[in-house]
Write an enzyme that holds these catalytic residues in place. Structure first.
Site, PDB file in Angstrom:
ATOM      1  N   SER A 149       4.735  -0.748   1.555  1.00 60.40           N
ATOM      2  CA  SER A 149       3.293  -0.716   1.734  1.00 60.40           C
ATOM      3  C   SER A 149       2.590  -0.654   0.382  1.00 60.40           C
ATOM      4  CB  SER A 149       2.927   0.464   2.643  1.00 60.40           C
ATOM      5  OG  SER A 149       1.602   0.344   3.113  1.00 60.40           O
ATOM      6  N   GLU A 238       2.345  -6.107  12.639  1.00 62.66           N
ATOM      7  CA  GLU A 238       1.569  -5.184  11.811  1.00 62.66           C
ATOM      8  C   GLU A 238       0.423  -5.869  11.074  1.00 62.66           C
ATOM      9  OE1 GLU A 238       3.407  -3.740   8.080  1.00 62.66           O
ATOM     10  OE2 GLU A 238       5.296  -4.438   8.961  1.00 62.66           O
TER      11      GLU A 238
END
Length: 300
Positions: A149, A238
């Protein structure tokens, strides 16, 4: 160890309410960090994990190994959390599972967090950590850089800075759902883990008074040619899926050797639950295989 193995659909039901409320833009940063660190106790470490506390470049870090080491090389690991949350504790399980599969030491770094320390504090800390590893006798090509991330975006930004400032090229980059352009809010409102308001709050906290077009902040906007081999993992469901697709296209256009894999039915950085979810453990294993091959090739 908990000794629990959850199918991905069941794990989704279990983790969804936790992330929905723990990573909320209205919850103070300190509270988010505390909740994530507390929950990390439920993420088991592999049997035989050894954790050595240390310092890298003036920041707290850990040296994590599992079992016998098979060759030279190491991985610097940069945790996710939107640059405002995340810690050694929250990502220790992920780093340990990577170390077990890689059979080399993994060094998670406790870089400074926003908003207390906005950009470029995290990037400065990551740069100092690599230089510190090199000062121990490791060659640049003996070091791979991995992250998830925001930590994946930081790993990419770090590779650009090492190239431009030091002429250094690490062995490889292993990126789990990298947040490579915090300016981009075109993705879905929320997924199982993150939401657009939370991402906006993280991006603003990290940028501070900086320039959003700075490739150190948004490496997807930088010149990518000359980077080492890159592996990008992401789940199709996602929020960062589209951004990862664009990153892979940009890397390949810059002639960077790039591998891309897409899971289905997991969630943002499900690899952090590798000790509980077999499908997440399989993704960590694939990442380790890529990094091991890159480190072995560089060593030869």
């Amino acid at each position: 160890m908990l000794g629990i193995s959850l199918p991905a659909p069941v794990a989704r039901i279990v983790v969804h309410p936790f992330f929905r409320y723990a990573m909320h833009h209205r919850l103070p940063w300190r509270a988010q960090r505390a909740v994530l660190d507390t929950a990390s106790r439920l993420q088991p470490l592999p049997r035989g994990t050894r954790v050595q506390s240390m310092s890298l470049g003036g920041r707290p870090a850990e040296r994590i190994t599992v079992g016998a080491e098979i060759g030279p090389g190491a991985v610097l690991y940069l945790h996710g959390g939107g640059y405002a949350t995340g810690s050694l504790a929250s990502h220790r399980s992920l780093a340990a599972h990577l170390a077990r599969e890689l059979r080399r030491p993994v060094f998670p770094l406790d870089y400074r967090l926003a908003p207390e320390h906005p950009y470029p504090a995290a990037l400065d800390d990551a740069e100092a950590a690599v230089l510190a590893l090199i000062s121990t006798g490791l060659r640049a090509e003996d070091i791979a850089i991995s992250g998830d991330s925001a930590g994946g975006g930081l790993a990419l930004a770090l590779a650009l800075r090492l190239r431009d400032r030091h002429g250094i090229r690490p062995a490889a980059l292993g990126l789990i759902a990298p947040w490579s352009d915090p300016n981009d809010f075109d993705s879905a409102y929320r997924d199982l883990v993150t939401s657009r308001p939370w991402a906006r709050a993280c991006a603003a906290a990290y940028l501070g008074d900086g320039d959003g077009d700075d490739p150190g902040y948004a490496p997807l906007r930088g010149e990518l040619a000359g980077l080492p081999p890159v592996y990008v993992q992401v789940d199709a469901g996602e929020r960062l899926y589209g951004q990862c697709v664009r990153l892979v296209a940009a890397l390949r256009a810059a002639e960077v050797p790039t591998r891309f894999s897409v899971t289905r039915g997991l969630w943002h950085v499900a690899q952090a639950q590798a000790g509980l979810v077999p499908a997440a453990a399989a993704a960590v294993r694939e990442l380790a295989e890529f990094l091991e091959e890159s480190l072995r090739t560089a060593s030869i």
